[in-house]
Motif scaffolding. Structure first.
Motif, PDB file in Angstrom:
ATOM      1  N   SER A 191       0.328  -1.406   0.151  1.00 56.76           N
ATOM      2  CA  SER A 191      -0.015   0.249  -0.517  1.00 56.76           C
ATOM      3  C   SER A 191       0.900   1.273  -0.157  1.00 56.76           C
ATOM      4  N   VAL A 192       0.229   1.924  -0.548  1.00 61.00           N
ATOM      5  CA  VAL A 192       1.767   3.412  -0.994  1.00 61.00           C
ATOM      6  C   VAL A 192       0.801   4.651  -1.150  1.00 61.00           C
ATOM      7  N   ASN A 193       0.737   5.464  -0.371  1.00 63.98           N
ATOM      8  CA  ASN A 193      -0.359   6.537  -0.549  1.00 63.98           C
ATOM      9  C   ASN A 193       0.227   7.850  -0.364  1.00 63.98           C
ATOM     10  N   GLY A 242       2.683  11.949  -6.042  1.00 62.90           N
ATOM     11  CA  GLY A 242       2.012  11.949  -7.218  1.00 62.90           C
ATOM     12  C   GLY A 242       2.080   9.863  -7.251  1.00 62.90           C
ATOM     13  N   ILE A 243       1.249   9.531  -8.252  1.00 58.53           N
ATOM     14  CA  ILE A 243       1.551   8.357  -8.903  1.00 58.53           C
ATOM     15  C   ILE A 243       1.134   8.630 -10.342  1.00 58.53           C
ATOM     16  N   GLU A 244       1.841   8.185 -11.469  1.00 60.95           N
ATOM     17  CA  GLU A 244       1.742   8.195 -13.111  1.00 60.95           C
ATOM     18  C   GLU A 244       2.111   6.672 -14.129  1.00 60.95           C
ATOM     19  N   PHE A 245       1.888   6.150 -14.891  1.00 60.73           N
ATOM     20  CA  PHE A 245       2.216   5.606 -15.654  1.00 60.73           C
ATOM     21  C   PHE A 245       2.636   5.924 -17.232  1.00 60.73           C
ATOM     22  N   ASN A 246       4.210   5.442 -17.202  1.00 59.79           N
ATOM     23  CA  ASN A 246       4.368   5.656 -18.755  1.00 59.79           C
ATOM     24  C   ASN A 246       4.772   4.048 -19.612  1.00 59.79           C
ATOM     25  N   GLY A 247       3.404   3.485 -20.261  1.00 58.70           N
ATOM     26  CA  GLY A 247       3.158   3.148 -21.003  1.00 58.70           C
ATOM     27  C   GLY A 247       2.058   1.821 -19.840  1.00 58.70           C
ATOM     28  N   SER A 248       2.793   0.659 -20.196  1.00 66.54           N
ATOM     29  CA  SER A 248       1.987  -0.876 -18.565  1.00 66.54           C
ATOM     30  C   SER A 248       3.041  -0.020 -17.542  1.00 66.54           C
ATOM     31  N   ILE A 249       4.454   0.347 -17.631  1.00 66.20           N
ATOM     32  CA  ILE A 249       4.959   0.367 -16.193  1.00 66.20           C
ATOM     33  C   ILE A 249       4.839   1.672 -14.686  1.00 66.20           C
ATOM     34  N   ARG A 250       4.117   1.547 -13.730  1.00 71.37           N
ATOM     35  CA  ARG A 250       4.113   2.568 -12.922  1.00 71.37           C
ATOM     36  C   ARG A 250       4.918   3.199 -12.546  1.00 71.37           C
ATOM     37  N   TYR A 251       4.759   4.181 -12.184  1.00 67.24           N
ATOM     38  CA  TYR A 251       6.305   5.410 -11.647  1.00 67.24           C
ATOM     39  C   TYR A 251       5.253   6.232 -10.050  1.00 67.24           C
ATOM     40  N   PHE A 252       6.388   5.846  -8.707  1.00 64.07           N
ATOM     41  CA  PHE A 252       5.772   6.782  -8.117  1.00 64.07           C
ATOM     42  C   PHE A 252       6.794   8.458  -7.984  1.00 64.07           C
ATOM     43  N   LYS A 253       5.734   9.796  -8.029  1.00 68.66           N
ATOM     44  CA  LYS A 253       6.739  10.301  -7.965  1.00 68.66           C
ATOM     45  C   LYS A 253       6.775  10.782  -6.917  1.00 68.66           C
ATOM     46  N   THR A 254       8.253  11.532  -6.969  1.00 68.89           N
ATOM     47  CA  THR A 254       8.612  12.135  -5.671  1.00 68.89           C
ATOM     48  C   THR A 254       9.654  13.802  -5.212  1.00 68.89           C
ATOM     49  N   ASP A 255       9.544  14.260  -3.908  1.00 68.32           N
ATOM     50  CA  ASP A 255       9.883  15.595  -4.122  1.00 68.32           C
ATOM     51  C   ASP A 255      11.692  14.902  -3.540  1.00 68.32           C
ATOM     52  N   ALA A 256      11.603  13.804  -3.391  1.00 65.73           N
ATOM     53  CA  ALA A 256      13.073  13.522  -2.573  1.00 65.73           C
ATOM     54  C   ALA A 256      14.561  14.006  -3.593  1.00 65.73           C
ATOM     55  N   LYS A 257      15.283  13.987  -3.449  1.00 74.18           N
ATOM     56  CA  LYS A 257      16.436  14.884  -4.249  1.00 74.18           C
ATOM     57  C   LYS A 257      16.774  13.514  -4.985  1.00 74.18           C
ATOM     58  N   ARG A 269      11.436  10.323 -10.327  1.00 73.73           N
ATOM     59  CA  ARG A 269      10.850   9.500 -10.470  1.00 73.73           C
ATOM     60  C   ARG A 269      10.978   7.415  -9.598  1.00 73.73           C
ATOM     61  N   ILE A 270      10.192   6.796  -9.543  1.00 69.61           N
ATOM     62  CA  ILE A 270      10.322   5.547  -8.585  1.00 69.61           C
ATOM     63  C   ILE A 270       9.276   4.313  -9.066  1.00 69.61           C
ATOM     64  N   LEU A 271      10.496   3.329  -9.653  1.00 71.60           N
ATOM     65  CA  LEU A 271       9.871   2.061 -10.112  1.00 71.60           C
ATOM     66  C   LEU A 271       9.180   1.619 -10.100  1.00 71.60           C
ATOM     67  N   ASP A 272       7.609   1.353  -9.762  1.00 71.65           N
ATOM     68  CA  ASP A 272       6.752   0.660  -8.889  1.00 71.65           C
ATOM     69  C   ASP A 272       7.645  -0.607  -8.659  1.00 71.65           C
ATOM     70  N   LEU A 273       7.960  -1.408  -7.674  1.00 70.83           N
ATOM     71  CA  LEU A 273       8.528  -2.240  -7.584  1.00 70.83           C
ATOM     72  C   LEU A 273       7.599  -4.075  -7.494  1.00 70.83           C
ATOM     73  N   ASN A 274       6.430  -3.645  -6.618  1.00 74.22           N
ATOM     74  CA  ASN A 274       4.917  -4.612  -6.560  1.00 74.22           C
ATOM     75  C   ASN A 274       4.510  -4.558  -7.213  1.00 74.22           C
ATOM     76  N   TYR A 275       4.004  -3.503  -8.096  1.00 70.90           N
ATOM     77  CA  TYR A 275       3.519  -3.339  -9.468  1.00 70.90           C
ATOM     78  C   TYR A 275       4.205  -3.932 -10.135  1.00 70.90           C
ATOM     79  N   LEU A 276       5.781  -3.949 -11.123  1.00 71.74           N
ATOM     80  CA  LEU A 276       6.499  -4.727 -11.891  1.00 71.74           C
ATOM     81  C   LEU A 276       6.360  -6.164 -11.221  1.00 71.74           C
TER      82      LEU A 276
END
Length: 154
Positions: free
Chosen positions: A63-65, A92-107, A141-148
């Motif tokens: 679970s990611v919020n 935030g959360i976004e899709f690029n094609g079939s891949i889900r990414y988390f957006k972050t303000d972390a450097k 952008r962080i590649l969501d491993l659980n979704y992958l």
């Protein structure tokens, strides 16, 4: 380079022998470590096992919020030769094609990609991959491993 868990001022050296898994369309590979033997900083299998991900100890985030706190660990070019940790939130959360990414303000800097993103709760969020920069700030952008693993590679 991995921190020496017995002496925090030193590091262990490992190289990649080959990859266990690779997908060019996703820009991800899981590497097989090569133990270095003739080097002062050489690490052993026991040293590497300290950093190995165990499903029993560390699970992928179910679970990611937006607003969840996270840390990015990697080896950015501006961070020298040592492990560097930055922190932030899931923006935030976004899709690029079939891949889900988390957006972050972390450097996330060059060299952090391929590292790891961990939620403050301890679960593995994903792999830092790239950054888009605006005029003043950037969003990583962080590649969501659980979704992958559960949706793309099943």
């Amino acid at each position: 380079l991995y921190p020496n868990n017995k002496n925090i001022s030193t590091y262990h050296l490992f190289e990649s022998e080959n990859y266990r898994f690779k997908r060019d369309d996703i820009d991800v590979a899981f590497l097989k470590p090569l133990i270095i033997t003739n080097e002062a900083l050489a690490g052993s299998l026991n040293d590497l096992s300290v950093f190995a991900r165990s499903e029993l100890k560390t699970s992928l985030c179910d679970s990611v919020n937006i607003g969840d706190r996270l840390s990015i660990m990697g080896y950015p070019g501006i961070g020298g030769d040592t492990l560097t940790v930055t922190s932030g939130i899931v923006s935030g959360i976004e899709f690029n094609g079939s891949i889900r990414y988390f957006k972050t303000d972390a450097k996330i800097e060059h060299g952090d990609s391929g590292g790891i993103a961990i939620k403050d709760s301890g679960c593995v969020l994903g792999i830092p991959t790239y950054v888009e920069t605006g005029q003043i700030e950037s969003i990583g952008r962080i590649l969501d491993l659980n979704y992958l693993f559960t949706q793309v590679l099943k």
